[in-house]
Design an enzyme around this catalytic site. Structure first.
Site, PDB file in Angstrom:
ATOM      1  N   GLN A  59     -17.810  60.757 -11.945  1.00  0.00           N
ATOM      2  CA  GLN A  59     -17.974  61.428 -12.136  1.00  0.00           C
ATOM      3  C   GLN A  59     -19.761  61.737 -12.865  1.00  0.00           C
ATOM      4  OE1 GLN A  59     -15.757  64.494 -15.901  1.00  0.00           O
ATOM      5  NE2 GLN A  59     -15.302  62.237 -15.664  1.00  0.00           N
ATOM      6  N   ASP A  76     -22.837  66.756 -20.330  1.00  0.00           N
ATOM      7  CA  ASP A  76     -22.237  67.520 -21.225  1.00  0.00           C
ATOM      8  C   ASP A  76     -22.634  69.036 -21.108  1.00  0.00           C
ATOM      9  OD1 ASP A  76     -20.716  65.708 -21.540  1.00  0.00           O
ATOM     10  OD2 ASP A  76     -21.677  65.272 -23.647  1.00  0.00           O
ATOM     11  N   MET A 113     -14.966  65.786 -17.885  1.00  0.00           N
ATOM     12  CA  MET A 113     -15.333  65.176 -18.947  1.00  0.00           C
ATOM     13  C   MET A 113     -15.713  66.253 -20.205  1.00  0.00           C
ATOM     14  SD  MET A 113     -18.162  62.042 -18.531  1.00  0.00           S
ATOM     15  CE  MET A 113     -17.855  60.180 -18.362  1.00  0.00           C
ATOM     16  N   GLY A 114     -15.959  66.491 -21.094  1.00  0.00           N
ATOM     17  CA  GLY A 114     -16.051  67.376 -21.877  1.00  0.00           C
ATOM     18  C   GLY A 114     -15.495  67.593 -23.197  1.00  0.00           C
ATOM     19  N   THR A 123     -28.287  65.754 -20.076  1.00  0.00           N
ATOM     20  CA  THR A 123     -26.696  65.379 -20.356  1.00  0.00           C
ATOM     21  C   THR A 123     -26.017  65.900 -19.296  1.00  0.00           C
ATOM     22  OG1 THR A 123     -25.608  66.130 -21.675  1.00  0.00           O
ATOM     23  CG2 THR A 123     -27.189  67.702 -22.212  1.00  0.00           C
ATOM     24  N   ASN A 169     -29.346  66.192 -27.137  1.00  0.00           N
ATOM     25  CA  ASN A 169     -29.872  66.589 -28.865  1.00  0.00           C
ATOM     26  C   ASN A 169     -30.399  65.565 -29.558  1.00  0.00           C
ATOM     27  OD1 ASN A 169     -26.955  66.551 -29.864  1.00  0.00           O
ATOM     28  ND2 ASN A 169     -26.682  68.509 -28.920  1.00  0.00           N
TER      29      ASN A 169
END
Lengths: 426, 426
Positions: B305, B149, B195-196, B147, B119
């Site tokens: 990952q 995410d 991840m996150g 991404t 973004n």
């Protein structure tokens, strides 16, 4: 009534047990054991949780599994019957347990015992064999090799290692591409922690990810070589200044010259006194950050590296099956106290065969990497290591995937055999 | 002399840049961008290290790469031209840099600017577009989504996420089989860190590894839900007592009710005052060990990952290529300040298409997981999450492997374009 003598089918059952840390392909060995025995009309019992199941008479009847399930076992990681970390002591010190073991084998008419593990398991199989001879019970004991640590004596390599090695080389190659792309404004040093408490075989396999002075991994830390922090810092700094980033692979077992594990350097506690299970990579990353000021990242794949059946080595899968098949054949021939080992007959083209080695040559020995496998500066692998390692990760053997995008791994029914003996307290 | 107007080939060059954390498939997008532009006779320049290369006039001439190299880029992880973590501020605050950017674009006759990122990148592309309009320079700016995410607004999912999600689900399924086999005498609790930082999409994907109350992963910790340690301990204990072991997946970004990151709970120092870069999994593992006495292991795959092209999702690869192709098509049509987004038209069968979304709907928004995606107890995923996630990890798209057992990833020549402007100090 004719006895087994008059039939083609030998009398008795075969007991198979898994021991120690499991691998991506130990079930491939199990699959080959069961398929080979079935083809000869032999029933295979499996011990639940390794030698514990044999002691506690928790046995599984594998004849209740379909042929399809046993075939699927061949591409399923983990240990389908359970494994354990239990090492029996000497025959004298652990006599009650060895005698119980023998009683269970007798009660279930087990004439062939296959113990699939590392050097501890080879030792246990050897001792069970000796006790059986002492009691005049006809039993053939076979050790079947397995370990991602690749540290068994006699055999050229160990089933399980090739797939973990392939996982390591592939993962380091991929992560290095990520670090290279981000290094200008982000992570400059990446540390990957490989299994290997005493021998640096898996760390060495990471060396296959790249070749040449500037190719990742730039620095490999081996347990075979004393860790010198100042020298390491200097090498990291020089690499970042020359290449732009530095990919480090560290064996979990690296030690300083005075024999202390680097992984224990943090004292095991955080600043609040809580247990801090850092590991080598986390420790090195923190030290590099403090000393050199670089942004660092690190990865600890842990069990992922030894269970990654999805990226298994075809060579490894074939060898895992081959030792399982040979183990049954040796057993049925009455070749007692041996282990089917992998003999390399040629590097290029890579050729190998299975031979029987006496268990006492394998038991309790630990194979370290030859000194000639390390690069002169000690931070990488030499050409001899590449020649040895490269064939072991060769070939792909992906599992079948489902419509859901996940590997189709099998869960066996694991039907229990009814116990025949009183419970064992030991 | 006829100008471009008289030819089928539009005038000018296309600039492509990668931004933020790279993924297993961002290069698949790049490959599609270059192939689509080449087919239309358009030269693609790439910025070295994202927007930094555009500012410093470090441009790469992708026309120097062979068709084979650009095709191979489609299965190579990382970011082939380099990426960066640099966010431009508002047009007023960062005016000098935006004007420099425009100067570089003009100097190299760039008429189409494709910015491949999250973004922040959408925001930058939007601002460049506004400045160009202000200066009357004909420029079409396109944001291209990417991404792991999965937190971009408007688009149903983000290229890169599906492959990281597949890696997560596969890895957790495999490691869980390992833990299950060893639990009787060894590790009882295994913690996997996903991840996150702000949204639990990747942790949620781990939920695809199993279904049902006793299937691993047993507990997922989401950043969307306050972490309550006592409740977590009780859940771990109950799971170990019921199942025999417990597989936990923790988002790196989980926070306590008062908004503190659990990953920071160790204070960042070990007992010697050295920096301790623990992370969530290491912290939770230590706490579980202290509180419940179980043997614990944990894994931190980190960059593995998001770079694991070897286990990429075919759906994800196809979507990554599709947004790249659409981005060029939109650009050549002069559709300014848009992003090609993925629109899901059906869950089952899974169907999707690409549409253009205005950049200002995407820029600076962050998409969290819907509350309905969490299981009622908050420690797992609900059926709605499965319906959403499962198609995204579907299908395999393995890279070609070499005779050496390793994926054949390409390294581009990355031939520099000769600078035309004086150096930029900013």
């Amino acid at each position: 009534m004719p006895t087994a003598k008059s039939s083609a089918k030998p009398a008795g059952n075969l007991l198979y047990a898994q021991s120690g840390g499991v691998t991506a392909v130990i079930n491939a060995t199990a699959s080959a054991v069961i398929e080979t025995a079935r083809a000869r009309g032999i029933k295979v019992l499996a011990a639940r949780n390794g030698i514990l199941g044999a002691l506690h008479e928790e046995l599984i009847d594998t004849s209740k599994e379909s042929a399809a399930a046993i075939a699927a076992l061949g591409h399923t990681p983990g240990g389908a019957f359970g494994s354990c970390r239990v090492k029996l002591k000497s025959l004298d010190a652990d006599r009650a347990r060895y005698e119980r073991l023998l009683a269970v084998l007798k009660a279930h008419d087990v004439r062939w015992f296959l113990y699939n593990g590392g050097n501890d398991s080879a030792d246990t199989a050897l001792k069970v064999s000796r006790l059986a001879a002492e009691f005049g019970y006809p039993l053939t004991c076979i050790g079947v090799p397995k370990t991602v640590d690749n540290d068994l004596a006699v055999t050229d390599c160990c089933p399980g290692f090739g797939s973990a090695a392939k996982y390591t080389a592939v993962s380091v190659r991929e992560a290095a591409l990520d670090v290279a792309a981000m290094a200008e404004t982000s992570t400059k040093v990446f540390v990957y922690e490989a299994m290997g408490r005493h021998a640096g075989w898996l760390a060495a396999a990471a060396g296959l990810a790249g070749d040449g002075a500037d190719a990742a991994p730039h620095l490999i830390l081996f347990p075979e070589r004393p860790f010198n922090e100042a020298d390491f810092f200097a090498k990291v700094k020089a690499t970042v200044e020359r290449v732009g980033y530095c990919v480090v692979v560290a064996s979990e077992g690296i030690q300083t010259a005075d024999g202390r594990f680097v992984a224990d350097a943090g004292g095991g506690k955080d600043s609040f006194g809580h247990t801090q299970l850092g590991g080598v990579a986390s420790h090195l990353a923190g030290r590099v950050k403090d000393a050199l000021g670089y942004k660092v990242h690190w990865a600890l794949p842990d069990y992922l590296q030894r269970s990654a059946r999805h990226v298994a080595s075809k060579t490894d899968v074939e060898q895992a099956r081959a030792v399982g098949k040979a183990a049954v054949e040796y057993a049925l021939k009455g070749m007692n106290s041996v282990m089917p080992v992998i003999v390399r007959t040629s590097d290029s083209p890579y050729r190998w065969k299975i031979e029987a080695a006496p268990l006492d040559k394998v038991a309790n020995h630990e194979k370290k990497m030859p000194a000639g496998f390390l690069r002169k500066d000690g931070y990488g692998i030499a050409a001899a290591a590449r020649r040895y390692l490269e064939p072991l990760i060769r070939g792909e053997a992906p599992p079948p995937y489902g419509r859901d995008g996940l590997p189709k791994y099998v869960t066996l029914k694991n039907v229990a055999v009814k116990p025949k003996l009183p419970p064992f307290e030991g």
